[in-house]
Write an enzyme that holds these catalytic residues in place. Structure first.
Site, PDB file in Angstrom:
ATOM      1  N   ARG A 186      88.306 -17.603  47.066  1.00 24.03           N
ATOM      2  CA  ARG A 186      88.212 -17.297  48.501  1.00 24.03           C
ATOM      3  C   ARG A 186      88.741 -15.891  48.764  1.00 24.03           C
ATOM      4  O   ARG A 186      89.761 -15.486  48.207  1.00 24.03           O
ATOM      5  CB  ARG A 186      88.979 -18.328  49.313  1.00 24.03           C
ATOM      6  CG  ARG A 186      88.408 -19.735  49.187  1.00 24.03           C
ATOM      7  CD  ARG A 186      89.044 -20.691  50.168  1.00 24.03           C
ATOM      8  NE  ARG A 186      88.556 -22.047  49.978  1.00 24.03           N
ATOM      9  CZ  ARG A 186      87.414 -22.503  50.470  1.00 24.03           C
ATOM     10  NH1 ARG A 186      86.629 -21.697  51.173  1.00 24.03           N
ATOM     11  NH2 ARG A 186      87.034 -23.758  50.260  1.00 24.03           N
ATOM     12  N   LYS A 246      97.514 -40.738  35.176  1.00 25.66           N
ATOM     13  CA  LYS A 246      98.574 -40.160  34.339  1.00 25.66           C
ATOM     14  C   LYS A 246      99.438 -39.189  35.154  1.00 25.66           C
ATOM     15  O   LYS A 246     100.611 -38.969  34.828  1.00 25.66           O
ATOM     16  CB  LYS A 246      97.992 -39.492  33.089  1.00 25.66           C
ATOM     17  CG  LYS A 246      97.183 -38.233  33.328  1.00 25.66           C
ATOM     18  CD  LYS A 246      98.003 -36.971  33.199  1.00 25.66           C
ATOM     19  CE  LYS A 246      97.234 -35.764  33.689  1.00 25.66           C
ATOM     20  NZ  LYS A 246      98.014 -34.524  33.596  1.00 25.66           N
ATOM     21  N   ASP A 285      97.242 -37.768  27.237  1.00 29.81           N
ATOM     22  CA  ASP A 285      97.698 -36.666  28.093  1.00 29.81           C
ATOM     23  C   ASP A 285      99.171 -36.814  28.470  1.00 29.81           C
ATOM     24  O   ASP A 285      99.707 -36.001  29.225  1.00 29.81           O
ATOM     25  CB  ASP A 285      96.838 -36.622  29.362  1.00 29.81           C
ATOM     26  CG  ASP A 285      96.752 -35.234  29.988  1.00 29.81           C
ATOM     27  OD1 ASP A 285      97.428 -34.317  29.493  1.00 29.81           O
ATOM     28  OD2 ASP A 285      96.017 -35.066  30.966  1.00 29.81           O
TER      29      ASP A 285
END
Length: 318
Positions: free
Chosen positions: A31, A185, A237
């Site tokens: 942006r 997670k 993870d």
């Protein structure tokens, strides 16, 4: 294969850097009013990496129409708003890859469902999930990740195009399980940070085992494969989330119980509300995620909530 990456935060910038290194033509969108984007335009650097001159930078969202592969890396709770902006462009025949880990908190929609609700059938949707931190990838530390899609040819094209010695990709085979596991997670990461903040870090082993188990039950109830909770997108993870000093979710949880300010994005905050809704909708008991929800949203005392977990009725492990 032309690639546009939407989102110039740390992960979006890392993805652009990574795919440029594989000789894909890449454009990175940010942006115009974003300080991160302005810094990249002026210096081609952020606080972690430097982008090559081959990567195009733009603040024009119509870049999405010029790409074969559109990779989205933004805050998960802002995905619907992004699609609202893209709607006038009437995207067709794109591969849209979601590189965020979250569930829409207001609706419980998985992110691939958000995408599917906003794209026509000519577009294919995939997810890119799994462990790894920008800091380590940029230093050359390798890891393993997963790409999944309901469209098999899309999944294979992406894995074969994006695989390298830095990221070994696996083909996912359970979009529901991989998305729910990846999002959940982050909630477990917040719980881990709370344990750190309370001086209870030795409970992290139990947190990992029991957290993966309750997430597996939700995945199964939603029609996914329970074993996905033990794969790369969830259990795989944990090291990067439950223990890492780089984990925003772990650091947020630690700061929260210590009543310290924490300004960075912790995706697990919104996901905790989404999991609370999904657990109720599917009739699944998720005591760890429920505990995190009560601490975050109901202002319950963290230490007393952990004590309640220990006072639950005794049962067999599985």
């Amino acid at each position: 294969m032309k690639i546009s990456v939407i989102g110039c935060g740390r992960w979006g910038s890392l993805i652009a850097w990574y795919l440029d290194g594989l000789h894909h033509p890449v454009t990175l969108y940010g942006r115009s009013g974003s300080p991160r984007y302005q810094a990249l335009v002026q210096t081609r650097k952020n606080d972690l990496l430097t982008l090559s001159d081959r990567i195009s930078l733009t603040d024009d969202l119509t870049v999405a129409t010029k790409a074969d592969v559109l990779i989205m890396s933004i805050g998960s709770q802002g995905l619907q708003a992004l699609f609202d902006e893209l709607k006038p462009l009437q995207l067709r025949n794109k591969i849209v890859v979601l590189c965020m880990k979250g569930i829409e908190s207001a609706t419980g929609r998985r992110l691939s469902q958000v995408a599917a609700d906003n794209l026509d059938a000519s577009n294919k949707v995939a997810v890119w999930l799994g462990p790894g931190h920008v800091q380590e990838f940029y230093r050359g530390v390798p890891n393993c990740m997963v790409i999944d899609s309901e469209d098999v040819s899309t999944k294979h094209l992406l894995v074969e195009s994006f695989n390298s010695n830095l990221i070994r990709f696996y083909y996912g085979d359970d979009l529901i399980g991989n998305e729910i596991g990846a999002a959940a997670k982050n909630v477990v990461g917040i719980a881990a940070g709370m344990l750190d903040g309370l001086g209870l870090s030795t409970l992290k082993g139990a947190l990992m085992a029991r957290g993966a188990r309750e997430v597996s039950l939700l995945i199964g109830a939603m029609g996914g494969k329970e074993r996905s909770a033990y794969g790369l997108c969830h259990l795989g993870d944990y090291e990067a989330t439950v223990f890492s000093p780089y984990s925003h979710n772990r650091r947020f949880g630690e700061a929260f119980v210590r009543r310290e300010p924490y300004e960075k994005l912790a995706e697990g905050f919104g996901t905790a509300a989404a999991l609370h809704k999904l657990a109720a909708d599917y009739g699944v008991e998720m005591p760890i995620c429920a505990t995190v929800y009560r601490i975050l949203y109901e202002n319950k005392d963290a230490m007393s909530q952990i004590a309640e977990l220990f006072n639950r009725s005794i049962k067999g492990e599985f």
